[in-house]
Write an enzyme that holds these catalytic residues in place. Structure first.
Site, PDB file in Angstrom:
ATOM      1  CG  ASN A 223      -1.861  -1.189   1.206  1.00 43.78           C
ATOM      2  OD1 ASN A 223      -2.414  -1.545   0.169  1.00 43.78           O
ATOM      3  ND2 ASN A 223      -2.058  -1.817   2.356  1.00 43.78           N
ATOM      4  CD  GLU A 304      -6.889  -5.437   0.953  1.00 44.82           C
ATOM      5  OE1 GLU A 304      -7.275  -6.350   1.694  1.00 44.82           O
ATOM      6  OE2 GLU A 304      -5.724  -4.990   0.975  1.00 44.82           O
ATOM      7  CG  ASP A 383      -5.484 -11.581   3.372  1.00 44.36           C
ATOM      8  OD1 ASP A 383      -4.275 -11.831   3.210  1.00 44.36           O
ATOM      9  OD2 ASP A 383      -5.894 -10.499   3.812  1.00 44.36           O
ATOM     10  CD  GLU A 411      -3.092  -9.531   7.863  1.00 44.93           C
ATOM     11  OE1 GLU A 411      -4.125  -8.860   7.757  1.00 44.93           O
ATOM     12  OE2 GLU A 411      -2.367  -9.819   6.893  1.00 44.93           O
TER      13      GLU A 411
END
Length: 844
Positions: A223, A304, A383, A411
């Protein structure tokens, strides 16, 4: 007989010296076995010869590393010579490239090498380490050092080549110094919008990565911030590249697709617009001028909320090819992420399915990507879940180069506050046979380029190292990084063997340490799956918040597409072609037929592919709902053993690492009970089907906080409700910020107990707690897990902040008074859930 000059010092040191984890598996600790040490001394060459004297060369680095490693392990300081002309060396460690070696020291068949490969020959008194290139020579040096560090001085003659050319790590570091999904401190790369001035930690990280044969780092987040490309940060990236270069590691850069507009001032970022093409061409030229060996670009687009070519009705191939053309003249590559999906999907449409997105977006573009593009595919179609089938995209774009994206950062797997040894999961995916065209089609062969004769391919690992000296926050989690690098080099390696080697290098050769670390580590993946999400339902975490604690309700009725389709009677995604989303049909026919049929679908993927009643019978004979109940209890029970097993290593592991690992395993044990109860209570409430064993909702050892005599405390609800025992907790609401909860233990038989306090460690304060038995201090603690565990969980009373602290071996007499005092700090209200008085050997 040669005697080690450091041996006396090692003996005098006595107890295990303190360590903080900074050296990872490259500790080069002295050998403790005298017989093995003497073998090393007897076979040790007398000098190190490096066939390059340039200090930025990986061959030069190899010489320095060999010198340091031999000094640490064997206690001998060898001189280094940098030979540029052939010279006789009867007893030497010779390290260099094949070209330099063949120029005068011997002959090695270059045709046997792949890029980055190496030849290692160990004969008594003579070691030859020859790389296909300089990076390969460094890899060979680390292989030799790994062997002697494990006490292996046997002769060997081997050529080792990488399975795939791309062996990258993706950091998710932001320019401000934060790390997305970072659980080990701030970034080692960035601070306050720029590259940090002191790159010492980057060099230390490069050393670790080179030792496991990683050849590129992308330091910034997928990102991406457009300012990564401003002149100051290009220079900073160049400084990072300068630090990495001696370790044979190239730097890459993650791009924001809209940079021409955001940074360049253009009115568009359309990939086919000439001004945009020119902007990227010029920016790429600036980068390669400063960093001639730039590996290339990593791109996340149209996912996203990120910008991309679809904004202008261009294809993803149009976008990827824009960058591929820009880096092509310099030999660069583009890793283009296949993680593209709409996070505003309508959950009311039965056939909608985020798992279909990768194939839907990329299959029709096969053959349209330029040959220096590699599509980077997450191992599963959602994911980084605890259980997903291999991504069907691997079998749907045969003409396109592919890399597999694996998760080193945990994560969805406990964020390094829980430990999960992940390589067995990776091995399942890599060894999965897609049976494309009814031929063997292992995922590992697909990503290496062998199956479809692709020119490029490989591995991308998401890593969230930070400034914590343990790198990943949890010392044991470093086994994941170690195994990732070596599996990317050779995916046929055993995850068990990799774990054993890592343990010996990290903690030493003690057989008790080896067995304990192995037993804990190999149990963590099935244990976490048991207490988080079963039967392919995904990790039942809170997907709308921090991805850490339990919240199965968060999966459904939103646009993110991680749906479970849980109702009062049924659960699971219907991904069949016949009745559902058609995801099963994205696999080649042989595999599709297995997943389409509920009878042939493996139970551990049942709810991934099928929507079934809670009463559906598994192949084990259990119902789905009973499997949920049993698995969650079994997982939490196993997690309780982790700290007990680790305790056996007291005085066998240095105090600092022993203490830090024990703290985290103890936390994991407590939080596994939060997971167990939250998930079981949720599905019990939803299905109204009782646990056959009467455990769910029945906790005979607990005293609910609302049952205590409260002063300054008031009843509160957790969100979700199931994250509080009996659906209720208490929090301090008194104006003076002081609460008191008291109970007479009239129902407790006299004896010895473990006493557990369940509370909520909310960020935004550090509340103080004190527990007293008959007025005598029993335990004092602070709500400061955000400091001790290295990342913030939640600012709410929920499954993220819920936790436990336990006092063991407390002598209690019937009728004793137990008092808990809570002191508010900031927004942390000293919230309590329950007290558990647990008899020895029993589970709450």
């Amino acid at each position: 007989m040669r005697v080690s000059s450091l041996r006396l010092l090692a003996l005098c040191a006595g107890l295990v010296s303190a360590e903080n984890g900074i050296n990872g598996w490259l500790r080069y600790a002295p050998l403790s076995d005298d017989k093995i040490l003497q073998q090393g001394l007897d076979t040790l060459p007398s000098v190190i010869v490096t066939l390059n004297s340039t200090k930025t060369s990986p061959v030069y680095t190899a010489g320095k590393e060999l010198q340091a490693g031999i000094l640490g392990v064997i206690g001998e300081s060898l001189n280094i010579t940098h030979q540029t002309e052939p010279a006789a060396q009867s007893s030497s460690i010779l390290v260099g490239t094949a070209a330099a070696y063949n120029a005068g020291y011997g002959t090695v068949d270059i045709s046997k090498f792949a890029p980055d490969g190496f030849w290692l020959s160990i004969q008594k008194g003579s070691v030859k380490i020859v790389g296909q290139n300089e990076r390969g020579a460094l890899y060979g040096a680390f292989e030799y050092l790994s062997r002697i560090s494990r006490g292996n001085f046997s002769d060997v003659d081997l050529i080792s080549n990488p399975d795939a050319p791309i062996r990258w790590v993706n950091q998710w570091d932001n320019l401000d110094g934060s790390i997305e999904r970072g659980y080990a401190g701030r970034s080692i790369f960035f601070w306050n919008g720029t590259v940090v001035q002191d790159l010492t930690r980057v060099a230390q990280y490069a050393r670790l990565l080179a030792s496991i044969r990683i050849n590129a780092i992308v330091p910034n987040n997928v990102n991406a911030n457009a300012n990564s490309l401003n002149n100051e940060n290009i220079e900073g990236l160049g400084r990072i590249a300068d630090v990495l270069r001696p370790y044979g590691i190239q730097v890459g850069l993650s791009l924001n697709f809209a940079s021409p507009q955001l940074l360049g001032g253009l009115s568009t970022f359309d990939p086919l617009e000439p001004s945009v093409v020119s902007w990227w061409t010029e920016k790429t030229a600036l980068l390669y001028k400063r960093i001639p060996d730039l590996a290339g670009y990593l791109v996340k687009a149209n996912s996203e909320g990120q910008p991309g070519p679809l904004t202008y009705n261009r294809t993803l191939a149009d976008g990827a090819n824009l960058f591929a053309k820009a880096v092509k003249p310099y030999g660069g590559v583009v890793l283009f992420r296949a993680f593209v999906y709409d996070h505003h999907a309508d959950w009311n449409v039965w056939t909608n399915d985020r798992a279909n997105a990768a194939v839907q977006f990329f299959k029709h573009l096969d053959g349209e990507f330029l040959d220096n593009i590699v599509v980077q595919i997450k191992y599963g179609a959602i994911d980084f879940q605890i259980r997903e089938p291999a991504n069907p995209l691997f079998a749907n774009i045969p003409k396109t180069n592919k890399a597999i994206e694996l998760q080193i950062t945990q994560e969805y797997l406990g964020q390094q506050s829980h430990f999960v040894y992940i390589p067995p999961l990776w091995k399942e995916i890599l060894d999965f046979d897609m049976r494309a065209d009814s031929k063997p089609s292992l995922v590992r062969d697909i990503v290496a380029g062998r199956r479809y004769n692709n020119t490029l391919g490989g591995y991308a690992g998401v890593v969230n190292v930070g400034t914590n000296t343990s790198w990943l926050g949890h010392h044991l989690a470093m086994s994941n990084l170690y195994a990732y690098g070596l599996l990317a080099w050779d995916p046929t390696l055993s995850s068990e063997d990799l774990l054993h080697d890592w343990t010996r290098l990290t903690f030493g050769p003690d057989p008790v340490v080896l067995k304990t670390v192995s037993d804990i580590s190999l149990a963590t993946l099935p244990t976490y799956e048991n207490y988080s999400g079963n039967l392919g339902i995904q990790t039942l975490t809170d997907i709308l918040y921090t991805h850490f604690g339990p919240n199965p309700a968060s999966q459904d009725n939103n646009g993110w597409g991680q749906w479970t389709r849980a109702t009062a009677t049924h659960i699971g995604m219907d991904r069949t072609v016949k009745n559902g989303t058609g995801n099963a049909g994205q696999y080649p026919p042989e595999v599709a037929a297995i997943f389409e049929n509920i009878e042939t679908t493996p139970d551990d993927l049942l709810l991934w592919f099928h929507h079934v009643p809670y009463t559906h019978r598994l192949k084990s004979g259990k119902t789905v709902i009973q499997h949920f109940y049993d698995a969650h209890y079994e997982g939490a029970k196993t997690a309780q053993t982790f700290p007990r097993q680790w305790e056996a290593l007291r005085n066998k592991v240095d105090v600092e690492r022993f203490t830090e690992v024990l703290f985290r395993l103890t936390y994991q044990a407590g939080h596994s009970i939060v997971w167990r109860d939250s998930i079981n209570n949720f599905y019990h409430n939803l299905s109204r089907i009782d646990d056959e064993h009467g455990r769910v909702g029945n906790h005979p050892h607990r005293i609910e906080a609302e049952r205590l005599s409260l002063k300054g405390y008031s009843l509160v609800k957790a969100n979700p409700l199931e994250t509080a025992s009996n659906f209720t907790a208490v929090a301090v609401t008194a104006t003076d910020g002081l609460g008191e909860a008291v109970i007479k233990l009239d129902d407790v038989k006299s004896g010895t107990y473990d006493v557990a306090f369940a509370y909520y460690d909310v960020i935004g304060g550090r509340a103080h707690y004190g527990a007293f038995l008959n007025g005598e201090p029993l335990l004092e603690w602070i709500g400061d897990l955000e400091d001790k565990l290295g990342h913030a969980f939640s600012n709410k009373i929920d499954g993220h902040s819920a936790t436990r602290v336990t006092v063991k071996g407390v002598e209690i007499q019937k009728g004793d008074e137990l008092k808990i005092i809570g002191v508010v700090d900031g927004i942390e209200t000293a919230a309590l859930d329950y007290v558990a008085i647990i008899p020895p050997g029993e589970l709450d």
